[in-house]
Design a protein around this motif. Structure first.
Motif, PDB file in Angstrom:
ATOM      1  N   THR A   1     -15.987  -4.728  16.420  1.00 47.17           N
ATOM      2  CA  THR A   1     -17.344  -4.708  15.874  1.00 47.17           C
ATOM      3  C   THR A   1     -18.345  -5.175  16.938  1.00 47.17           C
ATOM      4  O   THR A   1     -17.963  -5.746  17.962  1.00 47.17           O
ATOM      5  CB  THR A   1     -17.456  -5.618  14.642  1.00 47.17           C
ATOM      6  N   GLN A   2     -19.623  -4.958  16.660  1.00 47.35           N
ATOM      7  CA  GLN A   2     -20.685  -5.329  17.596  1.00 47.35           C
ATOM      8  C   GLN A   2     -21.415  -6.593  17.118  1.00 47.35           C
ATOM      9  O   GLN A   2     -22.633  -6.689  17.223  1.00 47.35           O
ATOM     10  CB  GLN A   2     -21.684  -4.172  17.735  1.00 47.35           C
ATOM     11  N   ILE A   3     -20.668  -7.550  16.631  1.00 47.41           N
ATOM     12  CA  ILE A   3     -21.266  -8.781  16.114  1.00 47.41           C
ATOM     13  C   ILE A   3     -21.826  -9.617  17.268  1.00 47.41           C
ATOM     14  O   ILE A   3     -21.211  -9.717  18.342  1.00 47.41           O
ATOM     15  CB  ILE A   3     -20.223  -9.596  15.328  1.00 47.41           C
ATOM     16  N   LEU A   4     -22.987 -10.215  17.036  1.00 48.90           N
ATOM     17  CA  LEU A   4     -23.633 -11.088  18.016  1.00 48.90           C
ATOM     18  C   LEU A   4     -23.612 -12.529  17.514  1.00 48.90           C
ATOM     19  O   LEU A   4     -23.742 -12.784  16.315  1.00 48.90           O
ATOM     20  CB  LEU A   4     -25.075 -10.645  18.261  1.00 48.90           C
ATOM     21  N   VAL A   5     -23.449 -13.451  18.447  1.00 47.70           N
ATOM     22  CA  VAL A   5     -23.470 -14.877  18.116  1.00 47.70           C
ATOM     23  C   VAL A   5     -24.321 -15.611  19.157  1.00 47.70           C
ATOM     24  O   VAL A   5     -24.453 -15.146  20.298  1.00 47.70           O
ATOM     25  CB  VAL A   5     -22.046 -15.490  18.093  1.00 47.70           C
TER      26      VAL A   5
ATOM     27  N   THR B   1     -25.815  -8.119  14.096  1.00 45.60           N
ATOM     28  CA  THR B   1     -25.429  -7.096  15.057  1.00 45.60           C
ATOM     29  C   THR B   1     -26.668  -6.655  15.820  1.00 45.60           C
ATOM     30  O   THR B   1     -27.801  -7.020  15.458  1.00 45.60           O
ATOM     31  CB  THR B   1     -24.798  -5.870  14.361  1.00 45.60           C
ATOM     32  N   ALA B   2     -26.458  -5.873  16.858  1.00 40.10           N
ATOM     33  CA  ALA B   2     -27.601  -5.398  17.646  1.00 40.10           C
ATOM     34  C   ALA B   2     -28.546  -4.552  16.812  1.00 40.10           C
ATOM     35  O   ALA B   2     -29.753  -4.511  17.064  1.00 40.10           O
ATOM     36  CB  ALA B   2     -27.098  -4.591  18.852  1.00 40.10           C
ATOM     37  N   ALA B   3     -28.007  -3.895  15.782  1.00 44.21           N
ATOM     38  CA  ALA B   3     -28.836  -3.038  14.929  1.00 44.21           C
ATOM     39  C   ALA B   3     -29.486  -3.804  13.780  1.00 44.21           C
ATOM     40  O   ALA B   3     -30.317  -3.253  13.066  1.00 44.21           O
ATOM     41  CB  ALA B   3     -27.989  -1.902  14.371  1.00 44.21           C
ATOM     42  N   SER B   4     -29.100  -5.072  13.601  1.00 43.02           N
ATOM     43  CA  SER B   4     -29.648  -5.839  12.468  1.00 43.02           C
ATOM     44  C   SER B   4     -30.047  -7.247  12.889  1.00 43.02           C
ATOM     45  O   SER B   4     -29.689  -8.219  12.238  1.00 43.02           O
ATOM     46  CB  SER B   4     -28.623  -5.913  11.336  1.00 43.02           C
TER      47      SER B   4
END
Length: 282
Positions: free
Chosen positions: A157-161, A270-273
Protein backbone atom coordinates in the motif's frame (compact mmCIF):
# COMPACT_ATOMS: atom_id res chain seq x y z
CA UNK A 1 -53.46 91.49 7.50
CA UNK A 2 -49.73 91.78 7.30
CA UNK A 3 -47.84 90.27 10.32
CA UNK A 4 -44.13 91.06 10.45
CA UNK A 5 -43.63 88.57 13.21
CA UNK A 6 -44.86 85.76 10.97
CA UNK A 7 -41.96 86.16 8.59
CA UNK A 8 -39.53 86.06 11.52
CA UNK A 9 -41.08 82.86 12.76
CA UNK A 10 -40.84 81.28 9.32
CA UNK A 11 -37.22 82.43 8.97
CA UNK A 12 -36.40 81.06 12.39
CA UNK A 13 -38.03 77.74 11.60
CA UNK A 14 -36.18 77.53 8.30
CA UNK A 15 -32.82 78.20 9.94
CA UNK A 16 -33.55 75.61 12.61
CA UNK A 17 -34.46 73.10 9.91
CA UNK A 18 -31.25 73.78 8.00
CA UNK A 19 -29.15 73.65 11.14
CA UNK A 20 -30.80 70.45 12.28
CA UNK A 21 -30.30 68.95 8.82
CA UNK A 22 -26.62 69.85 8.80
CA UNK A 23 -26.19 68.48 12.30
CA UNK A 24 -27.86 65.23 11.27
CA UNK A 25 -25.68 65.06 8.16
CA UNK A 26 -22.49 65.57 10.14
CA UNK A 27 -23.63 63.14 12.78
CA UNK A 28 -24.29 60.45 10.16
CA UNK A 29 -21.01 61.29 8.40
CA UNK A 30 -19.02 60.99 11.63
CA UNK A 31 -20.72 57.74 12.59
CA UNK A 32 -20.12 56.17 9.17
CA UNK A 33 -16.52 57.43 9.05
CA UNK A 34 -15.89 56.12 12.55
CA UNK A 35 -17.44 52.74 11.72
CA UNK A 36 -15.36 52.41 8.53
CA UNK A 37 -12.19 53.45 10.38
CA UNK A 38 -12.96 51.00 13.20
CA UNK A 39 -13.56 48.20 10.68
CA UNK A 40 -10.22 48.78 8.93
CA UNK A 41 -8.42 49.03 12.29
CA UNK A 42 -9.99 45.73 13.42
CA UNK A 43 -9.19 44.11 10.07
CA UNK A 44 -5.56 45.26 10.16
CA UNK A 45 -5.20 44.09 13.73
CA UNK A 46 -6.70 40.72 12.84
CA UNK A 47 -4.37 40.34 9.85
CA UNK A 48 -1.38 41.31 11.97
CA UNK A 49 -2.31 38.73 14.60
CA UNK A 50 -2.83 36.11 11.91
CA UNK A 51 0.59 36.82 10.40
CA UNK A 52 2.22 36.73 13.82
CA UNK A 53 0.47 33.45 14.66
CA UNK A 54 1.56 31.95 11.34
CA UNK A 55 5.16 33.04 11.85
CA UNK A 56 5.09 31.66 15.39
CA UNK A 57 3.64 28.37 14.13
CA UNK A 58 6.33 28.10 11.45
CA UNK A 59 9.08 28.81 13.99
CA UNK A 60 7.65 26.21 16.38
CA UNK A 61 7.44 23.60 13.62
CA UNK A 62 11.01 24.34 12.50
CA UNK A 63 12.20 23.99 16.10
CA UNK A 64 10.40 20.65 16.45
CA UNK A 65 11.93 19.38 13.19
CA UNK A 66 15.37 20.37 14.45
CA UNK A 67 14.80 18.65 17.80
CA UNK A 68 13.52 15.55 16.02
CA UNK A 69 16.65 15.44 13.85
CA UNK A 70 18.83 15.93 16.91
CA UNK A 71 17.08 13.08 18.72
CA UNK A 72 17.63 10.80 15.71
CA UNK A 73 21.27 11.87 15.35
CA UNK A 74 21.87 11.07 18.99
CA UNK A 75 25.56 11.68 19.82
CA UNK A 76 25.71 8.63 22.11
CA UNK A 77 24.29 6.37 19.42
CA UNK A 78 26.67 7.73 16.76
CA UNK A 79 29.72 7.49 19.05
CA UNK A 80 28.82 3.97 20.19
CA UNK A 81 28.19 2.85 16.61
CA UNK A 82 31.56 4.19 15.43
CA UNK A 83 33.21 2.61 18.48
CA UNK A 84 31.63 -0.75 17.61
CA UNK A 85 32.92 -0.49 14.02
CA UNK A 86 36.38 0.36 15.36
CA UNK A 87 36.24 -2.65 17.67
CA UNK A 88 35.31 -4.98 14.81
CA UNK A 89 38.22 -3.67 12.75
CA UNK A 90 40.72 -4.07 15.59
CA UNK A 91 39.58 -7.64 16.20
CA UNK A 92 39.97 -8.42 12.48
CA UNK A 93 36.22 -9.02 12.06
CA UNK A 94 36.16 -7.10 8.80
CA UNK A 95 32.94 -8.71 7.54
CA UNK A 96 31.02 -7.54 10.64
CA UNK A 97 32.67 -4.12 10.42
CA UNK A 98 31.65 -3.76 6.76
CA UNK A 99 28.07 -4.87 7.49
CA UNK A 100 27.78 -2.49 10.43
CA UNK A 101 29.25 0.43 8.50
CA UNK A 102 26.92 -0.16 5.53
CA UNK A 103 23.83 -0.21 7.75
CA UNK A 104 25.02 2.77 9.78
CA UNK A 105 25.68 4.95 6.70
CA UNK A 106 22.32 3.95 5.19
CA UNK A 107 20.47 4.89 8.39
CA UNK A 108 22.25 8.26 8.65
CA UNK A 109 21.45 9.01 5.02
CA UNK A 110 17.76 8.19 5.51
CA UNK A 111 17.65 10.33 8.66
CA UNK A 112 19.05 13.36 6.86
CA UNK A 113 16.81 12.86 3.81
CA UNK A 114 13.68 12.57 5.95
CA UNK A 115 14.50 15.51 8.20
CA UNK A 116 12.71 17.97 5.91
CA UNK A 117 9.67 15.79 5.16
CA UNK A 118 6.38 15.73 7.01
CA UNK A 119 5.33 12.35 5.61
CA UNK A 120 7.27 9.32 4.42
CA UNK A 121 6.06 5.97 3.11
CA UNK A 122 5.41 3.16 5.58
CA UNK A 123 8.00 1.06 3.72
CA UNK A 124 10.67 3.72 4.33
CA UNK A 125 9.74 3.88 8.01
CA UNK A 126 9.99 0.10 8.37
CA UNK A 127 13.36 0.06 6.58
CA UNK A 128 14.71 2.73 8.93
CA UNK A 129 13.42 0.90 12.02
CA UNK A 130 14.97 -2.39 10.92
CA UNK A 131 18.32 -0.73 10.18
CA UNK A 132 18.31 0.80 13.65
CA UNK A 133 17.35 -2.47 15.36
CA UNK A 134 19.98 -4.44 13.44
CA UNK A 135 22.67 -1.95 14.46
CA UNK A 136 21.65 -2.20 18.11
CA UNK A 137 21.62 -5.99 17.89
CA UNK A 138 25.15 -6.00 16.52
CA UNK A 139 26.38 -3.48 19.08
CA UNK A 140 24.90 -5.34 22.04
CA UNK A 141 25.91 -8.73 20.59
CA UNK A 142 22.52 -10.37 20.57
CA UNK A 143 21.32 -9.39 24.04
CA UNK A 144 17.86 -9.01 22.55
CA UNK A 145 15.94 -10.18 19.51
CA UNK A 146 13.08 -8.53 17.67
CA UNK A 147 10.21 -9.41 15.38
CA UNK A 148 8.25 -7.12 13.09
CA UNK A 149 4.79 -8.10 11.90
CA UNK A 150 3.04 -6.15 9.16
CA UNK A 151 -0.65 -6.78 8.61
CA UNK A 152 -0.98 -8.50 5.18
CA UNK A 153 -3.57 -5.93 4.04
CA UNK A 154 -0.93 -3.18 4.39
CA UNK A 155 1.68 -4.80 2.19
CA UNK A 156 2.17 -2.94 -1.07
CA UNK A 157 0.00 0.00 0.00
CA UNK A 158 0.97 3.67 -0.32
CA UNK A 159 0.42 4.55 3.34
CA UNK A 160 2.26 7.62 4.66
CA UNK A 161 3.44 8.15 8.23
CA UNK A 162 5.25 11.04 9.95
CA UNK A 163 8.98 10.30 10.39
CA UNK A 164 10.91 10.26 13.68
CA UNK A 165 7.99 9.03 15.79
CA UNK A 166 8.58 5.31 16.43
CA UNK A 167 12.37 5.01 16.78
CA UNK A 168 12.65 6.99 20.06
CA UNK A 169 10.27 4.51 21.70
CA UNK A 170 12.29 1.57 20.39
CA UNK A 171 15.47 3.15 21.71
CA UNK A 172 13.79 3.73 25.05
CA UNK A 173 12.70 0.09 25.27
CA UNK A 174 16.19 -1.21 24.40
CA UNK A 175 18.33 1.10 26.49
CA UNK A 176 16.20 1.44 29.60
CA UNK A 177 14.37 -1.86 29.83
CA UNK A 178 15.76 -4.70 27.70
CA UNK A 179 19.40 -4.04 28.61
CA UNK A 180 18.45 -3.92 32.29
CA UNK A 181 17.51 -7.60 32.26
CA UNK A 182 19.85 -10.18 33.77
CA UNK A 183 22.20 -11.73 31.18
CA UNK A 184 20.58 -15.16 31.50
CA UNK A 185 17.23 -13.82 30.20
CA UNK A 186 16.88 -12.98 26.53
CA UNK A 187 15.33 -9.64 25.72
CA UNK A 188 12.47 -9.66 23.21
CA UNK A 189 10.98 -6.78 21.29
CA UNK A 190 7.85 -7.17 19.20
CA UNK A 191 6.55 -4.66 16.66
CA UNK A 192 3.11 -4.99 15.14
CA UNK A 193 1.80 -2.65 12.44
CA UNK A 194 -1.81 -2.80 11.32
CA UNK A 195 -4.96 -0.95 10.44
CA UNK A 196 -8.06 -0.84 12.62
CA UNK A 197 -11.17 1.35 12.52
CA UNK A 198 -9.81 3.63 9.78
CA UNK A 199 -6.54 4.34 11.54
CA UNK A 200 -3.02 2.96 11.53
CA UNK A 201 -1.56 1.55 14.73
CA UNK A 202 2.00 0.60 15.66
CA UNK A 203 2.20 -1.55 18.78
CA UNK A 204 5.53 -2.10 20.56
CA UNK A 205 5.94 -4.77 23.23
CA UNK A 206 9.05 -5.70 25.19
CA UNK A 207 9.81 -8.05 28.06
CA UNK A 208 12.35 -5.70 29.57
CA UNK A 209 12.67 -4.73 33.20
CA UNK A 210 9.33 -3.09 34.08
CA UNK A 211 9.51 0.12 36.07
CA UNK A 212 7.39 0.85 39.11
CA UNK A 213 5.45 3.35 37.02
CA UNK A 214 4.97 3.25 33.28
CA UNK A 215 5.45 7.01 33.36
CA UNK A 216 8.91 6.70 34.90
CA UNK A 217 11.27 9.37 33.60
CA UNK A 218 13.40 6.78 31.83
CA UNK A 219 10.39 5.22 30.16
CA UNK A 220 8.25 8.10 29.06
CA UNK A 221 10.18 11.32 29.41
CA UNK A 222 13.40 10.96 27.47
CA UNK A 223 14.11 13.81 25.09
CA UNK A 224 13.41 11.65 22.04
CA UNK A 225 9.99 10.47 23.20
CA UNK A 226 9.06 13.99 24.34
CA UNK A 227 9.85 15.39 20.88
CA UNK A 228 7.95 12.54 19.19
CA UNK A 229 4.86 13.20 21.33
CA UNK A 230 5.08 16.95 20.67
CA UNK A 231 5.35 16.38 16.92
CA UNK A 232 2.19 14.27 16.99
CA UNK A 233 0.36 16.98 18.93
CA UNK A 234 1.56 19.49 16.34
CA UNK A 235 0.35 17.31 13.47
CA UNK A 236 -3.02 17.01 15.19
CA UNK A 237 -3.29 20.79 15.35
CA UNK A 238 -1.99 21.29 11.83
CA UNK A 239 -4.11 18.68 10.07
CA UNK A 240 -6.97 18.22 12.54
CA UNK A 241 -6.07 14.55 13.08
CA UNK A 242 -6.30 12.44 16.24
CA UNK A 243 -2.90 10.73 16.58
CA UNK A 244 -2.18 9.45 20.11
CA UNK A 245 0.44 7.53 22.07
CA UNK A 246 -0.40 5.32 25.04
CA UNK A 247 1.71 3.03 27.22
CA UNK A 248 1.13 0.46 29.91
CA UNK A 249 2.38 -2.71 31.59
CA UNK A 250 2.02 -6.24 30.27
CA UNK A 251 0.84 -8.92 32.73
CA UNK A 252 0.78 -12.72 32.71
CA UNK A 253 -2.08 -14.91 33.86
CA UNK A 254 -0.91 -14.50 37.46
CA UNK A 255 -1.10 -10.68 37.17
CA UNK A 256 2.67 -10.39 37.33
CA UNK A 257 4.31 -7.67 35.28
CA UNK A 258 6.11 -9.15 32.30
CA UNK A 259 6.94 -6.08 30.24
CA UNK A 260 5.72 -2.86 28.69
CA UNK A 261 3.65 -1.93 25.66
CA UNK A 262 3.37 1.30 23.68
CA UNK A 263 0.69 1.91 21.07
CA UNK A 264 1.02 4.71 18.53
CA UNK A 265 -2.23 5.57 16.75
CA UNK A 266 -1.77 7.44 13.46
CA UNK A 267 -4.19 8.73 10.80
CA UNK A 268 -4.68 6.44 7.82
CA UNK A 269 -3.03 8.67 5.22
CA UNK A 270 -2.03 8.06 1.62
CA UNK A 271 -0.62 10.36 -1.03
CA UNK A 272 -4.10 10.60 -2.55
CA UNK A 273 -5.80 11.40 0.77
CA UNK A 274 -3.57 13.82 2.61
CA UNK A 275 -5.48 15.61 5.39
CA UNK A 276 -6.42 19.25 4.87
CA UNK A 277 -4.03 21.71 6.45
CA UNK A 278 -5.44 24.25 8.90
CA UNK A 279 -5.49 27.82 7.54
CA UNK A 280 -2.98 29.17 10.05
CA UNK A 281 -0.27 26.80 8.79
CA UNK A 282 -0.70 27.51 5.07
Amino acid sequence: MYNPFGESVLLHDGLCFLLNGKALYWAVFLIVTGAVGLFFWWRERRLRKKIQAKMSAQRSWAALELHALQSQMDPHFIFNSLNAIHSYILSARTEQASSYLTRFSRLMRMTIENSGREWISLQEEIEGLELYLQLEQLRFEGQFEYSLQLQPALQGTQILVPPFIVQPYLQNAIWHRLLQKTPDKKGRLRIEIGRKENELYIRLEDNGMPRQSVFHSYQQKTSGTRVAAERLLWLNARYHTHATISSGHLYDQHHKRTGTYTIIHLPDVTAASLPQEEEIFK
